[in-house]
Design a protein around this motif. Structure first.
Motif, PDB file in Angstrom:
ATOM      1  N   ASP A 220      39.109  37.686  45.685  1.00  0.00           N
ATOM      2  CA  ASP A 220      37.765  37.928  45.153  1.00  0.00           C
ATOM      3  C   ASP A 220      36.832  38.386  46.271  1.00  0.00           C
ATOM      4  O   ASP A 220      36.300  37.560  47.014  1.00  0.00           O
ATOM      5  N   GLY A 223      32.644  42.178  44.771  1.00  0.00           N
ATOM      6  CA  GLY A 223      32.098  43.514  44.591  1.00  0.00           C
ATOM      7  C   GLY A 223      31.838  44.277  45.876  1.00  0.00           C
ATOM      8  O   GLY A 223      31.055  45.229  45.888  1.00  0.00           O
ATOM      9  N   ASP A 246      36.431  41.083  40.662  1.00  0.00           N
ATOM     10  CA  ASP A 246      35.252  41.843  41.092  1.00  0.00           C
ATOM     11  C   ASP A 246      35.483  42.596  42.396  1.00  0.00           C
ATOM     12  O   ASP A 246      34.749  42.408  43.384  1.00  0.00           O
ATOM     13  N   SER A 249      31.499  46.689  42.493  1.00  0.00           N
ATOM     14  CA  SER A 249      30.282  46.143  41.912  1.00  0.00           C
ATOM     15  C   SER A 249      29.842  46.932  40.694  1.00  0.00           C
ATOM     16  O   SER A 249      29.700  48.155  40.749  1.00  0.00           O
ATOM     17  N   MET A 254      33.970  48.996  37.955  1.00  0.00           N
ATOM     18  CA  MET A 254      35.098  48.163  37.534  1.00  0.00           C
ATOM     19  C   MET A 254      35.940  48.890  36.488  1.00  0.00           C
ATOM     20  O   MET A 254      37.183  48.822  36.511  1.00  0.00           O
ATOM     21  N   THR A 267      36.233  38.999  36.277  1.00  0.00           N
ATOM     22  CA  THR A 267      34.835  39.075  36.701  1.00  0.00           C
ATOM     23  C   THR A 267      34.079  37.786  36.460  1.00  0.00           C
ATOM     24  O   THR A 267      34.357  37.061  35.509  1.00  0.00           O
ATOM     25  N   CYS A 270      29.945  41.060  36.583  1.00  0.00           N
ATOM     26  CA  CYS A 270      29.431  42.076  35.658  1.00  0.00           C
ATOM     27  C   CYS A 270      29.378  41.583  34.215  1.00  0.00           C
ATOM     28  O   CYS A 270      28.796  42.250  33.362  1.00  0.00           O
TER      29      CYS A 270
END
Length: 419
Positions: A220, A223, A246, A249, A254, A267, A270
């Protein structure tokens, strides 16, 4: 209306809890993190507990809601949202900086309000369960599992006052994972990325895969990467990743990554409100949503999200924040009621050495047993609460709002490796 179920008082206690220097794409965790403990006291003398973020912008919203709640029933959790919108909706009560991006995506006044309501909803459910002699999971329709699986949450970190030591390379991450495996029996591992160049984080995941063959692995970076970097990492790790969370961003980025890789994308950035669901699901941007009752407005709305994901064939897991035992109990209670919980839940809890509950929840084989005691099944340690609140009162303001970038500047002004 049963007078024993009416709210007599609401107590708000902001606290600061110790936090190790864990790294992320924005910087480092501060030595102390703010949390807010909510106590809803009924006319019957029952105290319900809730917990959420304790930054000033949350406190400013929580105070008018606490003042408006007395006289209402703890059964009226659906009414909390309209009440909060009425008493907390004035934009003057919200910090003007809430539109800044963060580790949970773009913040808005509505999202902040939901995070506050979540603590009040949990406290009301805890009080209701204690009054009726029922666990919270029974108030949500009943549990479908007796224990909930959690995942080890691995972080790059500096050496600090904690006993974990430094982890700035693949060997350090593997050593951290071994300790999680030995102490808690976690079967899956998630690495917080976006800290070092992608090649180094790829190497760390590869080292984990070699050390723990066949175990689910997640990465992770919050983003931090471009679409092309995200795709390169996905290609490099497609044979070992359970999911990539993610990597880029925003929903459009995505969606582009998702269209060009078979690695499942997850996610908690988002898709954090119902308003964000249609675009993300229609675009195929995510295959797994990490629910978080603090984001979504409580346990009932978490169940609504789970039903929506099930209808659209989207997987479900659970996000965590720097939470204490009250939130962990709430997470476990609602997770026990979700039939469509496809992956082990996240938790920061092993990193926290301080708490406000009398008995720390104990992981066995990476799982927490679901309490059948009335309410959440946890009790408040008032001495601990008072000590952590005293720390908050004595703080000069440095730690009352979480700021990972500022914490990094204080720790290592010359760069992430301190060179």
């Amino acid at each position: 209306m049963n007078p024993e179920l009416l709210v007599e008082d609401v107590r708000l206690t902001p606290i600061l809890i110790a936090d190790p220097p864990l790294l992320n794409t924005q910087g480092a965790h501060q030595p102390f993190t703010p949390r807010l403990i909510v106590e809803v006291v009924t006319q019957g003398g029952v105290v319900g507990l809730g917990e959420t973020y304790g930054d000033g912008k949350y406190l400013r919203l929580a105070r008018p809601l606490a003042e408006a709640l007395p006289g209402r029933s703890v059964t009226d959790v659906n009414g909390l949202f309209a009440l909060a919108e009425r008493v907390c909706g004035d934009s003057r009560a919200v910090d003007e900086r809430v539109d800044a991006g963060g580790l949970r995506g773009v913040q808005t006044a509505d999202k902040l309000r939901l995070s506050v309501v979540s603590a009040f909803e949990v406290a009301c459910l805890d009080a209701l369960g204690k009054t009726l002699g029922l666990p919270v999971h029974a108030l949500l329709g009943g549990k479908v599992r007796d224990s909930v699986e959690y995942s080890a949450y691995l972080f790059y970190k500096y050496a600090g006052a904690d006993e974990w030591g430094e982890a700035l390379d693949p060997a350090g991450i593997v050593a951290q994972a071994r300790r999680f495996d030995r102490a808690y029996g976690f079967r899956s591992f998630k690495l917080k990325g976006g800290v070092f160049p992608p090649e180094e984080e790829i190497a760390a995941i590869r080292a984990l895969a070699e050390e723990f063959p066949g175990r689910p692995l997640r990465l992770d970076p919050n983003g931090a990467w471009s679409v092309e970097t995200s795709l390169r990492v996905a290609r490099e790790l497609e044979d070992v990743l359970e999911y990539l969370e993610d990597p880029a961003s925003g929903t459009p980025a995505m969606a582009e990554v998702a269209s060009r890789t078979d690695v499942p994308l997850a996610t908690n950035m988002c898709v954090t409100t119902f308003e964000e669901v249609p675009e993300a699901f229609a675009a195929g941007a995510v295959r797994i949503v990490l629910c978080d009752h603090h984001y979504w407005g409580g346990l009932h709305r978490t169940r609504e999200l789970a039903a929506l994901c099930r209808a659209y064939g989207v997987g479900l897991s659970m996000h965590s924040n720097t939470h204490l035992g009250i939130s962990l109990a709430a997470m476990t209670q609602v997770a026990a009621t979700l039939p469509h919980l496809d992956h082990a839940c996240d938790t920061h809890y092993p990193w926290q050495t301080e708490d406000v509950v009398t008995a720390r929840p104990a992981f066995r084989d990476g799982r927490l047993a679901v309490s059948d005691a009335p309410g959440l099944g946890v009790a408040l340690d008032r001495d601990a609460l008072a000590a952590l609140h005293r720390r908050w009162l004595e703080d000069d303001g440095t730690h009352r709002d979480r700021d990972d970038a500022a914490a990094m500047r204080r720790l290592r002004p010359q760069g992430i490796r301190g060179e």
